[in-house]
Design an enzyme around this catalytic site. Sequence first.
Site, PDB file in Angstrom:
ATOM      1  N   CYS A   2       0.833  -1.212   0.000  1.00  7.46           N
ATOM      2  CA  CYS A   2       0.000   0.000   0.000  1.00  7.46           C
ATOM      3  C   CYS A   2       0.869   1.265   0.000  1.00  7.46           C
ATOM      4  CB  CYS A   2      -0.958   0.106   1.181  1.00  7.46           C
ATOM      5  SG  CYS A   2      -2.131  -1.265   1.315  1.00  7.46           S
ATOM      6  N   GLY A  29       0.428  -0.584  -4.843  1.00 10.42           N
ATOM      7  CA  GLY A  29      -0.876  -1.224  -4.719  1.00 10.42           C
ATOM      8  C   GLY A  29      -1.758  -0.899  -5.900  1.00 10.42           C
ATOM      9  N   ASN A 104      -1.049   2.147   5.770  1.00  2.61           N
ATOM     10  CA  ASN A 104      -0.209   1.152   5.114  1.00  2.61           C
ATOM     11  C   ASN A 104       0.469   0.344   6.202  1.00  2.61           C
ATOM     12  OD1 ASN A 104       1.714  -0.275   3.589  1.00  2.61           O
ATOM     13  ND2 ASN A 104       3.147   1.444   3.628  1.00  2.61           N
ATOM     14  N   GLY A 105       0.317  -0.975   6.184  1.00  2.00           N
ATOM     15  CA  GLY A 105       1.010  -1.785   7.174  1.00  2.00           C
ATOM     16  C   GLY A 105       0.135  -2.896   7.713  1.00  2.00           C
ATOM     17  N   TYR A 250      12.700  -4.859  -3.272  1.00  2.00           N
ATOM     18  CA  TYR A 250      11.646  -5.002  -4.271  1.00  2.00           C
ATOM     19  C   TYR A 250      10.579  -3.905  -4.246  1.00  2.00           C
ATOM     20  CZ  TYR A 250       7.486  -6.887  -6.563  1.00  2.00           C
ATOM     21  OH  TYR A 250       6.388  -7.050  -7.364  1.00  2.00           O
TER      22      TYR A 250
END
Length: 474
Positions: A2, A29, A104-105, A250
Amino acid sequence: MCGVVGVWRPEGPVSWAVYAGLLAAQHRGQESAGVTVGDGVALRTLRGAGLVTEVFREGSLEELSGRVGIGHVRYPTAGGDSVAGAQPLVGVTRAGEHFALAHNGNVLRIDRGSLNRRGVGYLRTGGPREREGESDSQVLTDQLAGRDEPPAQALRELLGRVHGAYCLVLATRSLLCAARDPHGFRPLCLGRLPDGGWMVASESAVLDAAGADFVRDVEPGELLVIDQDGLRSEHFAAAPPATCLFEHVYIARPDSLIGGRRVQQVRQAFGALLAARSPVAADVVVPVPDTARPAALGYARAAGIDYGEGLVRNHYLGRTFLRPGDGRRRDDVRLKLNPVPEVVRGRRVVLVDDSLVRATSMRQAVALLRRAGAAEVHVRIASATISWPCYFGVDISSQEELAGHRMSAAEIGAHVGADSLEFLSAEGMREAVGGEPSLCMGCFTGSYPTTVPAGAPASARRVPPPGRTPPPAR
Ligand code: SF4
């Protein structure tokens, strides 16, 4: 994964900056996107399933005028993948103040303390979840909605009791908040707009896209509150920093700065070290596009071998890793990659990828190169073996799915049809980021920076008991 964005401008409007930021954060995302804007009187939200350009049509931004705004692009790691999970989420406090939140998380636990009653039933750990499929963000939103205080004050109190990995942004009609968890698992940075406005975003490249100058990283455990009175910072909790190393491998864009390091340069350093530690006689180094390009370049330069684009990627399919479901991943690889025979025919190829999760994509890539006439294919992975799940917001959840958990490097090499296959070691990765001690490397080493709670998701229960450090990964 995200991505989050938040913008506050003294004179507005913020919608274009939020939109531009989301476009630049799209790699984090692709499941859904959304924006909430506050104009001093009310909040307006537009969100939906799909890419940013699919959710926001011509004219959408004109409907979202205001001085404060937040945005979100979502990859579902918890809470299902339906459009209902699209963020920002909106809530209203008991005092009647509206707010919107994007996150996000992965929230692991919320200390009960003064939790409002709605929240107690569906904590992710320590009790059953009242509503299955509930996202972490919905839990946080409900917690804030149950409070009497203004949202910023309630957020400050709540964050001290939230455990896990998170970066979040919150908007009211006229105020922007941004916070990063005490370990700083996920990146979040602060930028300045030319008109004196402020912007926060998951990555510095997102600031660049919106025309904001990078100021600094938001610190672990820091809460920022921004309104017409300026920017205020406070620390709500302290813990050993543990930035996610997989961001460098990544997730993040190569042009982003994380912890003061340019991601592209870190990836090149991964490749250079891999060449030194795992050399092979070869004629050309080929990256698996796009994420592995810097690592392949680093390998080629360090080894003194030609670099060649032997695989071409279709850019209109999104990132394979971002699409849940192994069958979809396999189909994606065939659609996504196409070999260039002139680069590889009759040559000994070093095929470099950034990481290896399930090995599905690598098996397809090796087969493509062989069909295109490669004489040999030697796979080199520019990160360590991923053998352990992630509890902190990245879709590495089922240990059984991980090739590195089930097989040795030699076995994986045979499985993907390569002449040889080697990984960079975890120590090599740390060396490539300058010996940086404040990193999470849990999925590579099985040693996590914080206790993994007993009620962790089912797919993760196959790891050793909470609080115990598992043996080194293979
Ligand atoms: S476990 Fe791996 S993916 Fe998860 S936060 Fe740590 S380094 Fe990142």
